[in-house]
Design an enzyme around this catalytic site. Structure first.
Site, short mmCIF file in Angstrom:
data_model
loop_
_atom_site.label_atom_id
_atom_site.label_comp_id
_atom_site.label_asym_id
_atom_site.label_seq_id
_atom_site.Cartn_x
_atom_site.Cartn_y
_atom_site.Cartn_z
N THR A 83 0.86 -1.17 0.00
CA THR A 83 0.00 0.00 0.00
C THR A 83 0.90 1.23 0.00
O THR A 83 1.93 1.22 0.67
CB THR A 83 -0.92 0.05 1.24
OG1 THR A 83 -1.39 1.38 1.46
CG2 THR A 83 -0.21 -0.41 2.49
N CYS A 197 -1.33 4.63 -5.78
CA CYS A 197 -2.17 3.83 -4.90
C CYS A 197 -2.24 2.46 -5.55
O CYS A 197 -2.43 2.36 -6.77
CB CYS A 197 -3.57 4.43 -4.75
SG CYS A 197 -4.69 3.40 -3.79
#
Length: 233
Positions: A83, A197
């Site tokens: 992440t 992302c």
């Protein structure tokens, strides 16, 4: 072969991509029956998402610290945090374990330098776009100027990530929104767009745009493979 330790679940939709990429890459490099040695600790994203939006970053950091410690105890040789946003808390991991954290921003910086790129546009969660934990590392370590969308565009990009991509929804309408945002960044001088992302690559792929894309999911996963196979013949 070294063992890759993956902290996943943020969201699991993109963690699946990490697992796929590292195994396909090892297979391509070593042979058709080969696969990566991996350990994954996949967190329950719900409590972490609430901590993010309530500003309880220390609570989220404790969760990451414990996940990293479990990976090290299980025999992992590195930690890959699947992440971008949670790299805000990279220090929790680095302080908790003796094995290296492969930082998500570094493969992007290396890719940009290899292409002689000096200015990139950054898409990601509002946390990633508005705070400095990715932008400052790209600027200070690799000399990159980093542009982010304006406030309305940031809100749209953030909403699509949490309301759609994290729950497996891939919408043509949302892709069109992202492509428009990317074009506005290019018009301001971005030579490439960082898909900052790990879910964005589920929505925007190279075939959707003529702009140069730096996909953090793929770059990060491939950096983990390079680490795992260093010295393997």
């Amino acid at each position: 072969m070294r063992t890759i330790g993956l902290i996943g679940g943020m969201s699991w939709q993109s963690s699946v991509e990490y697992y796929r990429i590292v195994n396909e890459a090892v297979q391509a490099k070593l042979g058709p029956l080969r696969s990566a040695q991996t350990l994954m600790f996949s967190v329950d994203f719900g409590p972490i998402e609430r901590a993010q939006h309530e500003g309880r970053w220390d609570d989220a950091g404790v969760m990451l610290r414990e996940a990293a410690k479990r990976l090290e105890a299980g025999g992992a040789d590195c930690v890959v945090l699947c992440t971008n946003t949670m790299h805000k808390l990279a220090n929790y991991i680095e302080d908790a374990v003796s094995i290296p954290l492969i930082h998500v921003a570094d493969p992007v910086g290396h890719a940009a330098k290899a292409r002689e790129i000096t200015c990139v546009g950054l898409l990601g969660t509002a946390f990633t776009m508005e705070q400095d934990f990715i932008k400052s590392r790209l600027h200070q370590k690799f000399g990159l100027d980093v542009l982010v969308p304006d406030s309305d565009d940031r809100a749209a990009v953030h909403r699509v990530i949490y309301d759609e991509l994290c729950v497996g929804v891939v919408s043509d309408a949302s892709r069109a929104v992202y492509l428009d945002v990317m074009q506005r960044l290019a018009a301001r001088g971005a030579q490439a767009i960082v898909l900052g992302c790990t879910e964005i690559s589920l929505l925007v792929k190279p075939e959707h745009t003529d702009l140069l894309l730096f996909d953090t999911t793929e770059l990060h996963a491939m950096a983990a493979v390079d680490f795992a196979l260093d010295g393997v013949v």
